[in-house]
Design a protein around this motif. Structure first.
Motif, PDB file in Angstrom:
ATOM      1  N   CYS A  36      69.866   5.517  82.853  1.00  0.00           N
ATOM      2  CA  CYS A  36      68.972   4.370  82.697  1.00  0.00           C
ATOM      3  C   CYS A  36      69.625   3.187  83.409  1.00  0.00           C
ATOM      4  N   PHE A  37      69.007   2.704  84.462  1.00  0.00           N
ATOM      5  CA  PHE A  37      69.596   1.646  85.273  1.00  0.00           C
ATOM      6  C   PHE A  37      68.735   0.395  85.214  1.00  0.00           C
ATOM      7  N   ARG A  38      69.391  -0.702  84.829  1.00  0.00           N
ATOM      8  CA  ARG A  38      68.730  -2.001  84.728  1.00  0.00           C
ATOM      9  C   ARG A  38      69.598  -3.045  85.414  1.00  0.00           C
ATOM     10  N   PRO A  39      69.035  -4.236  85.673  1.00  0.00           N
ATOM     11  CA  PRO A  39      69.887  -5.293  86.224  1.00  0.00           C
ATOM     12  C   PRO A  39      71.097  -5.529  85.318  1.00  0.00           C
ATOM     13  N   PRO A  40      72.296  -5.797  85.855  1.00  0.00           N
ATOM     14  CA  PRO A  40      72.584  -6.002  87.286  1.00  0.00           C
ATOM     15  C   PRO A  40      72.963  -4.731  88.028  1.00  0.00           C
ATOM     16  N   SER A  41      72.848  -3.559  87.394  1.00  0.00           N
ATOM     17  CA  SER A  41      73.201  -2.326  88.092  1.00  0.00           C
ATOM     18  C   SER A  41      72.227  -2.024  89.230  1.00  0.00           C
ATOM     19  N   THR A  42      70.997  -2.514  89.124  1.00  0.00           N
ATOM     20  CA  THR A  42      70.000  -2.295  90.169  1.00  0.00           C
ATOM     21  C   THR A  42      69.999  -3.488  91.113  1.00  0.00           C
ATOM     22  N   PRO A  43      70.226  -3.279  92.382  1.00  0.00           N
ATOM     23  CA  PRO A  43      70.378  -4.410  93.295  1.00  0.00           C
ATOM     24  C   PRO A  43      69.108  -5.200  93.543  1.00  0.00           C
ATOM     25  N   ASP A  44      67.941  -4.585  93.289  1.00  0.00           N
ATOM     26  CA  ASP A  44      66.690  -5.283  93.565  1.00  0.00           C
ATOM     27  C   ASP A  44      66.062  -5.903  92.319  1.00  0.00           C
ATOM     28  N   GLY A  45      66.760  -5.840  91.190  1.00  0.00           N
ATOM     29  CA  GLY A  45      66.256  -6.472  89.974  1.00  0.00           C
ATOM     30  C   GLY A  45      65.245  -5.650  89.202  1.00  0.00           C
ATOM     31  N   SER A  46      64.927  -4.441  89.662  1.00  0.00           N
ATOM     32  CA  SER A  46      63.986  -3.590  88.950  1.00  0.00           C
ATOM     33  C   SER A  46      64.743  -2.623  88.051  1.00  0.00           C
ATOM     34  N   SER A  47      63.993  -1.892  87.220  1.00  0.00           N
ATOM     35  CA  SER A  47      64.606  -0.914  86.315  1.00  0.00           C
ATOM     36  C   SER A  47      64.080   0.471  86.639  1.00  0.00           C
ATOM     37  N   ARG A  48      64.887   1.482  86.334  1.00  0.00           N
ATOM     38  CA  ARG A  48      64.474   2.837  86.654  1.00  0.00           C
ATOM     39  C   ARG A  48      65.327   3.846  85.897  1.00  0.00           C
ATOM     40  N   LEU A  49      64.828   5.066  85.844  1.00  0.00           N
ATOM     41  CA  LEU A  49      65.667   6.185  85.458  1.00  0.00           C
ATOM     42  C   LEU A  49      66.357   6.712  86.708  1.00  0.00           C
ATOM     43  N   ARG A  50      67.615   7.124  86.552  1.00  0.00           N
ATOM     44  CA  ARG A  50      68.288   7.813  87.638  1.00  0.00           C
ATOM     45  C   ARG A  50      68.586   9.223  87.165  1.00  0.00           C
ATOM     46  N   LEU A  51      67.966  10.183  87.827  1.00  0.00           N
ATOM     47  CA  LEU A  51      68.178  11.586  87.519  1.00  0.00           C
ATOM     48  C   LEU A  51      69.188  12.147  88.506  1.00  0.00           C
ATOM     49  N   THR A  52      70.220  12.789  87.997  1.00  0.00           N
ATOM     50  CA  THR A  52      71.233  13.388  88.860  1.00  0.00           C
ATOM     51  C   THR A  52      71.208  14.896  88.669  1.00  0.00           C
ATOM     52  N   LEU A  53      71.077  15.592  89.774  1.00  0.00           N
ATOM     53  CA  LEU A  53      70.953  17.044  89.738  1.00  0.00           C
ATOM     54  C   LEU A  53      72.299  17.687  89.474  1.00  0.00           C
ATOM     55  N   ASN A  54      72.275  18.837  88.822  1.00  0.00           N
ATOM     56  CA  ASN A  54      73.500  19.538  88.448  1.00  0.00           C
ATOM     57  C   ASN A  54      73.258  21.030  88.597  1.00  0.00           C
ATOM     58  N   ALA A  55      73.940  21.626  89.582  1.00  0.00           N
ATOM     59  CA  ALA A  55      73.754  23.050  89.831  1.00  0.00           C
ATOM     60  C   ALA A  55      74.293  23.914  88.700  1.00  0.00           C
ATOM     61  N   GLY A  56      75.124  23.333  87.831  1.00  0.00           N
ATOM     62  CA  GLY A  56      75.686  24.094  86.731  1.00  0.00           C
ATOM     63  C   GLY A  56      74.775  24.206  85.527  1.00  0.00           C
ATOM     64  N   VAL A  57      73.673  23.472  85.499  1.00  0.00           N
ATOM     65  CA  VAL A  57      72.720  23.553  84.386  1.00  0.00           C
ATOM     66  C   VAL A  57      71.924  24.850  84.510  1.00  0.00           C
ATOM     67  N   PRO A  58      71.870  25.664  83.462  1.00  0.00           N
ATOM     68  CA  PRO A  58      71.090  26.908  83.536  1.00  0.00           C
ATOM     69  C   PRO A  58      69.633  26.635  83.888  1.00  0.00           C
ATOM     70  N   GLU A  59      69.006  27.575  84.575  1.00  0.00           N
ATOM     71  CA  GLU A  59      67.648  27.375  85.083  1.00  0.00           C
ATOM     72  C   GLU A  59      66.660  27.063  83.960  1.00  0.00           C
ATOM     73  N   ALA A  60      66.731  27.781  82.865  1.00  0.00           N
ATOM     74  CA  ALA A  60      65.784  27.537  81.774  1.00  0.00           C
ATOM     75  C   ALA A  60      65.951  26.129  81.210  1.00  0.00           C
ATOM     76  N   ASP A  61      67.184  25.669  81.098  1.00  0.00           N
ATOM     77  CA  ASP A  61      67.428  24.312  80.603  1.00  0.00           C
ATOM     78  C   ASP A  61      66.908  23.271  81.587  1.00  0.00           C
ATOM     79  N   PHE A  62      67.087  23.519  82.884  1.00  0.00           N
ATOM     80  CA  PHE A  62      66.585  22.566  83.870  1.00  0.00           C
ATOM     81  C   PHE A  62      65.061  22.476  83.805  1.00  0.00           C
TER      82      PHE A  62
END
Length: 377
Positions: A339-365
């Motif tokens: 969860c990224f909000r100012p000041p972590s977001t350079p443009d002042g907006s908010s967003r979710l940041r999803l990071t992919l992980n090849a180690g997560v089992p397929e069913a869980d993903f």
């Protein structure tokens, strides 16, 4: 104690704006599906990585016991630096205790040979802080705009500049036009500093990063930094470049000289991860497929997202409170998202940041994708 009252007032203001942050400790072995961390290749708990760390722990003990120039350098540190230099296609490499400290050192080095810094508007806080402590005049260039960088450099003829960028940007996950930037800097005698933290292990030949992917490996006017805590699943940072760069850092780099060395066990584990990452084309293919899949689902749900350039997918939220609520709802259903909000977001907006992980089992993903879409505000 008026200063304590001031801190309380500032805390209330942050809370009102939806910008309060909280630590959320996790137990060992928790069952939450991790799409928030940066363990892109799923190597942090790989048996070979853990075994290498355990062996070094038994051989060297818990800590490095000193700074690199006192007692902190071990055979493990030297071996890792050699492996990283080879992987990144650089003459030499130097390991730091964090990527943040490596970035501070790299940008501060520019003050020795440059008299101007040009920094991308969306750069990570560590690069921004490096620009501040460099003591040089800093021009912030529009995001991913080589023409704007060229205009800044052309407006300062006779001045040697350092251009600072990420390869894959940590919040939005978009790719910098490194080849175009290097064409601009090399034609004007400027130095290019690239933070490859979110590309190392994911892009380029054998996962060597965004710099090799752009055909710039080994260029003497390019300095590469990276963290060892993302695709390599460990901790620490590295600067790679021409041998005189590394020699200068060993002699003068304050965040290298005056900091305790990374623990040998971590260094040995990261070294094992380098070997695994270089051979992890299957895991990189998994990330590409998963990134395209989750982006397709989110677009179908009405979110304007593109397929990720590497392992980061940024999803806009209506505001900071909506982003916090979205992330909390996902967490309640067993899925961790950023969860990224100012000041972590350079443009002042908010967003979710999803990071992919090849180690997560397929069913869980697959379940995690459903949860993220179902919990959307």
């Amino acid at each position: 104690m008026d200063w304590l009252g001031s801190l309380d007032r500032l805390a209330r203001e942050r809370a009102k704006a939806g910008l309060t942050r909280r630590l959320r400790p996790r137990p060992a072995g928790d069952q939450v599906v991790d799409l928030a961390g940066n363990d892109y290749l799923g190597l942090s708990d790989h048996p070979a990585v853990v075994a290498a760390a355990v062996t070094a722990l038994e051989e060297y003990g818990l800590g490095a016991t000193g700074s690199r120039l006192v007692r902190g350098s071990t055979d493990a540190h030297t071996a890792l630096e050699s492996a990283l230099a080879d992987w990144l296609g650089a003459e030499s490499a130097l390991v730091f205790s964090s990527g943040y400290l490596a970035n501070l050192a790299a940008v501060r080095l520019a003050a020795t040979v440059c008299d101007l810094v040009v920094s991308d508007a969306f750069n990570h806080a560590s690069l921004i802080d490096g620009c501040k402590i460099s003591g040089l005049p800093v021009t912030v260039a529009p995001h991913n705009d080589p023409a704007a960088v060229a205009a800044v450099l052309d407006a300062h003829p006779g001045r040697t500049a350092a251009v600072v960028t990420e390869s894959v940007f940590s919040v939005d996950g978009d790719l910098a036009p490194l080849a175009e930037l290097h064409a601009v800097t090399s034609a004007r005698g400027a130095l290019l500093i690239v933070d490859d933290a979110h590309a190392l292990g994911l892009l380029g030949p054998a996962g060597g990063g965004g710099v090799p992917a752009a055909g710039l490996a080994g260029q003497p006017d390019v300095i590469v930094t990276a963290t060892l805590s993302k695709s390599l699943g460990g901790a620490g940072g590295v600067i790679a470049g021409a041998e005189p760069v590394i020699r200068h850092l060993v002699d003068t780099g304050r965040t290298f000289i005056y900091d305790t060395a990374p623990p040998p066990a971590v260094v040995a584990g990261v070294h094992a991860a380098v070997g695994l990452a270089r051979a992890a084309d299957d895991r990189r293919a998994t990330l590409v497929e998963r990134g395209a899949r989750i982006a397709t689902r989110l677009r179908a749900a009405g979110f304007p997202v593109a397929d990720p350039a590497a392992g980061v997918l940024s999803v806009p939220a209506p505001g900071p409170e909506a982003a916090v609520g979205w992330a909390a709802d996902c967490q309640d259903r067993g899925v961790a998202v950023g969860c990224f909000r100012p000041p972590s977001t350079p443009d002042g907006s908010s967003r979710l940041r999803l990071t992919l992980n090849a180690g997560v089992p397929e069913a869980d993903f697959a379940r995690a994708v459903d949860v993220i879409v179902e919990c959307a505000p």
